[in-house]
Design a protein around this motif. Sequence first.
Motif, PDB file in Angstrom:
ATOM      1  N   ARG A  84       1.652  14.725   8.978  1.00  0.00           N
ATOM      2  CA  ARG A  84       3.107  14.617   9.061  1.00  0.00           C
ATOM      3  C   ARG A  84       3.596  14.954  10.460  1.00  0.00           C
ATOM      4  NH1 ARG A  84       4.307  17.958   4.018  1.00  0.00           N
ATOM      5  NH2 ARG A  84       3.294  16.696   2.472  1.00  0.00           N
TER       6      ARG A  84
ATOM      7  N   PRO B 119       0.799  -1.234   0.000  1.00  0.00           N
ATOM      8  CA  PRO B 119       0.000   0.000   0.000  1.00  0.00           C
ATOM      9  C   PRO B 119       0.832   1.284   0.000  1.00  0.00           C
ATOM     10  CG  PRO B 119      -0.856  -1.556   1.604  1.00  0.00           C
ATOM     11  CD  PRO B 119       0.413  -2.131   1.075  1.00  0.00           C
ATOM     12  N   ARG B 120       1.927   1.289   0.746  1.00  0.00           N
ATOM     13  CA  ARG B 120       2.730   2.514   0.832  1.00  0.00           C
ATOM     14  C   ARG B 120       3.358   2.849  -0.525  1.00  0.00           C
ATOM     15  NH1 ARG B 120       6.720   3.056   5.620  1.00  0.00           N
ATOM     16  NH2 ARG B 120       5.013   4.250   6.520  1.00  0.00           N
ATOM     17  N   ARG B 121       4.007   1.885  -1.177  1.00  0.00           N
ATOM     18  CA  ARG B 121       4.622   2.140  -2.488  1.00  0.00           C
ATOM     19  C   ARG B 121       3.561   2.436  -3.539  1.00  0.00           C
ATOM     20  NH1 ARG B 121       8.842  -2.131  -4.317  1.00  0.00           N
ATOM     21  NH2 ARG B 121       7.243  -3.548  -3.581  1.00  0.00           N
ATOM     22  N   TRP B 122       2.418   1.746  -3.436  1.00  0.00           N
ATOM     23  CA  TRP B 122       1.338   1.977  -4.386  1.00  0.00           C
ATOM     24  C   TRP B 122       0.845   3.423  -4.277  1.00  0.00           C
ATOM     25  CZ3 TRP B 122      -3.773   3.425  -4.268  1.00  0.00           C
ATOM     26  CH2 TRP B 122      -4.499   3.203  -5.441  1.00  0.00           C
ATOM     27  N   ARG B 123       0.631   3.891  -3.043  1.00  0.00           N
ATOM     28  CA  ARG B 123       0.174   5.276  -2.849  1.00  0.00           C
ATOM     29  C   ARG B 123       1.207   6.270  -3.380  1.00  0.00           C
ATOM     30  NH1 ARG B 123      -2.093   3.341   1.820  1.00  0.00           N
ATOM     31  NH2 ARG B 123      -0.285   3.839   3.089  1.00  0.00           N
ATOM     32  N   ARG B 124       2.476   5.998  -3.105  1.00  0.00           N
ATOM     33  CA  ARG B 124       3.543   6.885  -3.582  1.00  0.00           C
ATOM     34  C   ARG B 124       3.528   6.959  -5.111  1.00  0.00           C
ATOM     35  NH1 ARG B 124       8.566   4.794  -1.292  1.00  0.00           N
ATOM     36  NH2 ARG B 124       7.450   4.984   0.673  1.00  0.00           N
TER      37      ARG B 124
END
Length: 185
Positions: A178, A124-129
């Motif tokens: 953040r 999910p993290r790389r996909w969102r990026r």
Amino acid sequence: MPAADLLWRLIAGDLGADLVETLIRTTGDWAIKLLVAGLLLTPLSRILKNPLPVRFRRMVGLYAFFYVCLHLTLYLGVDQGLDLSAIIKDVLKRPYITVGMSAFVLLVPLAITSTKGMVARLGPRRWRRLHRAVYAAATLGVIHYYLLVKLDVTWPLIYGAILAAALGWRAYNAIPQRKAMRASA
């Protein structure tokens, strides 16, 4: 529905004197409308506190890509006759085409990775990026439209303002997240 309407108008001979230009412009209009609309779904969902709009995000994005592909196919195949030298000359001569091609290149990996399986493979993290590239692609799409029109830039400016509002909303809402992540780390 817009593609069906275009097909119906094509069959009926109701696309005006320059039907190729009408087809290219109409598919481009729908591509930018859907790109911008897709980017409005998350803010809309959060503002309304209703998850329903987000459920349509992938579908809207894929429809936008469909219209981008139609737009590009009509330009390359019908307008330029797949003449590679003419296409290269046109791309080098007209900055709006270069910008539009850049937007297309950014959208290809997003369409390819739009499935649940690809989300799982990428994580999910790389996909969102990766999918944040849609912000640049939509911005390039608006610039493409702005550079294309000669006199009346009203619609490109309207799409640009809507896009700026959607991206501004995202940036504004990302700041507290953040800070919270840094504080908990």
